[in-house]
Design a protein around this motif. Sequence first.
Motif, PDB file in Angstrom:
ATOM      1  N   HIS A 185       8.677   4.794  -7.100  1.00  0.00           N
ATOM      2  CA  HIS A 185       7.221   4.700  -7.192  1.00  0.00           C
ATOM      3  C   HIS A 185       6.788   3.918  -8.429  1.00  0.00           C
ATOM      4  CE1 HIS A 185       7.517   7.500  -3.968  1.00  0.00           C
ATOM      5  NE2 HIS A 185       7.944   8.484  -4.733  1.00  0.00           N
ATOM      6  N   MET A 196      -0.028   9.406  -0.622  1.00  0.00           N
ATOM      7  CA  MET A 196       0.657   8.188  -0.184  1.00  0.00           C
ATOM      8  C   MET A 196       0.437   7.961   1.303  1.00  0.00           C
ATOM      9  SD  MET A 196       4.421   8.535  -1.978  1.00  0.00           S
ATOM     10  CE  MET A 196       5.127   7.334  -0.855  1.00  0.00           C
ATOM     11  N   HIS A 226      -3.134   6.757   2.049  1.00  0.00           N
ATOM     12  CA  HIS A 226      -3.265   5.323   1.759  1.00  0.00           C
ATOM     13  C   HIS A 226      -2.591   4.496   2.848  1.00  0.00           C
ATOM     14  CE1 HIS A 226      -3.449   1.726  -0.876  1.00  0.00           C
ATOM     15  NE2 HIS A 226      -2.259   1.454  -0.383  1.00  0.00           N
ATOM     16  N   TRP A 227      -1.407   4.899   3.219  1.00  0.00           N
ATOM     17  CA  TRP A 227      -0.600   4.193   4.219  1.00  0.00           C
ATOM     18  C   TRP A 227      -1.330   4.130   5.560  1.00  0.00           C
ATOM     19  CZ3 TRP A 227       5.329   5.505   4.463  1.00  0.00           C
ATOM     20  CH2 TRP A 227       5.989   4.564   5.263  1.00  0.00           C
ATOM     21  N   ALA A 229       7.153  -1.273   4.209  1.00  0.00           N
ATOM     22  CA  ALA A 229       6.109  -0.450   4.835  1.00  0.00           C
ATOM     23  C   ALA A 229       5.882  -0.859   6.278  1.00  0.00           C
ATOM     24  CB  ALA A 229       4.812  -0.558   4.037  1.00  0.00           C
ATOM     25  N   THR A 288      -7.488   3.109  -2.762  1.00  0.00           N
ATOM     26  CA  THR A 288      -7.350   2.582  -1.399  1.00  0.00           C
ATOM     27  C   THR A 288      -8.485   1.619  -1.072  1.00  0.00           C
ATOM     28  OG1 THR A 288      -6.190   4.568  -0.657  1.00  0.00           O
ATOM     29  CG2 THR A 288      -7.238   3.220   1.044  1.00  0.00           C
ATOM     30  N   HIS A 320      -2.249  -2.500   3.127  1.00  0.00           N
ATOM     31  CA  HIS A 320      -1.319  -1.897   2.177  1.00  0.00           C
ATOM     32  C   HIS A 320      -0.005  -2.662   2.122  1.00  0.00           C
ATOM     33  CE1 HIS A 320       0.076   0.129   5.983  1.00  0.00           C
ATOM     34  NE2 HIS A 320       1.214  -0.310   5.485  1.00  0.00           N
ATOM     35  N   ILE A 378       1.563   1.576  -1.822  1.00  0.00           N
ATOM     36  CA  ILE A 378       1.844   2.966  -1.441  1.00  0.00           C
ATOM     37  C   ILE A 378       2.474   3.701  -2.625  1.00  0.00           C
ATOM     38  CG2 ILE A 378       3.232   4.452   0.055  1.00  0.00           C
ATOM     39  CD1 ILE A 378       2.946   2.293   2.228  1.00  0.00           C
ATOM     40  N   THR A 398      -0.074   4.353  -5.306  1.00  0.00           N
ATOM     41  CA  THR A 398      -0.942   5.489  -4.964  1.00  0.00           C
ATOM     42  C   THR A 398      -0.330   6.793  -5.428  1.00  0.00           C
ATOM     43  OG1 THR A 398      -1.786   4.317  -3.013  1.00  0.00           O
ATOM     44  CG2 THR A 398      -2.099   6.706  -3.081  1.00  0.00           C
TER      45      THR A 398
END
Length: 259
Positions: A85, A159, A162-163, A175, A225, A235, A240, A243
């Motif tokens: 991350h 996460m 947001h995704w 992603a 976001t 995204h 991600i 976030t």
Amino acid sequence: MPNATDFIADLARSVAFLSRVPVPDRFFRDHDGSISRVVRAFPLAGLLIALPSALVVYGLAEIGDALVASLLALALMTLITGALHEDGLADAADGLGGGRDGDHALLIMKDSRIGSYGVVALVLSFGLRAASLAALARADATLVAVSLLAAASVSRAMMIWHWSALPSARATGVAASAGAPQDTARNVALASGAFIGLALVASHLGIAAALFTLLLTAGAGSTFTRFVRRKLEGHTGDTIGATQQICEIVMLATLAIIA
């Protein structure tokens, strides 16, 4: 129960996706590699991944300096996750901060070199989290461990928010290739993350403080976001990861301030 067995398998795959913890091969046999359903277990996986660090900061805070204990706990968590991350945060900071437009930002984010925005983001991430954990440790060793577990779970639920809230900004990439979260999986992740965070924080600071912290954390994730939507229109794996970092920072800092 088949559903319970499926969830355990998804939990194992989540731990493998989010960390460097070795997971038995049997959980990946006949699996197509998609994590569209697997993401429902991300909040619980986040709690498990953070558990060793929570035990470290709890144990060391009782016998030593709180800041040193906090830094060691963060170092351990970074080793466990492989800085997954943090890498996303640094790349996203460089792209979103230095990109003239969406295409330029995506180009910067693909560059493996780190820029000034990325360096500053990492310094602030580790500094704010370490300072927050140290403040919590000075207040109560149990509280700092509980806070770390709650933040790890809630931030990984965000996460998924947001995704799922944005389309993929690239046709290829981690992603995009992993598949978009299923609606049911997203709902399970959000509900379980909220429950875990609420239960852990409320057990020490009360329901009002827990609700306030969760709302502030959710607001931070939603604001980021919206910013990514305007800048990239979608995204990436980096946003991600960013976030997760942003939500973890906000939640720990909030708890440190109100505890």
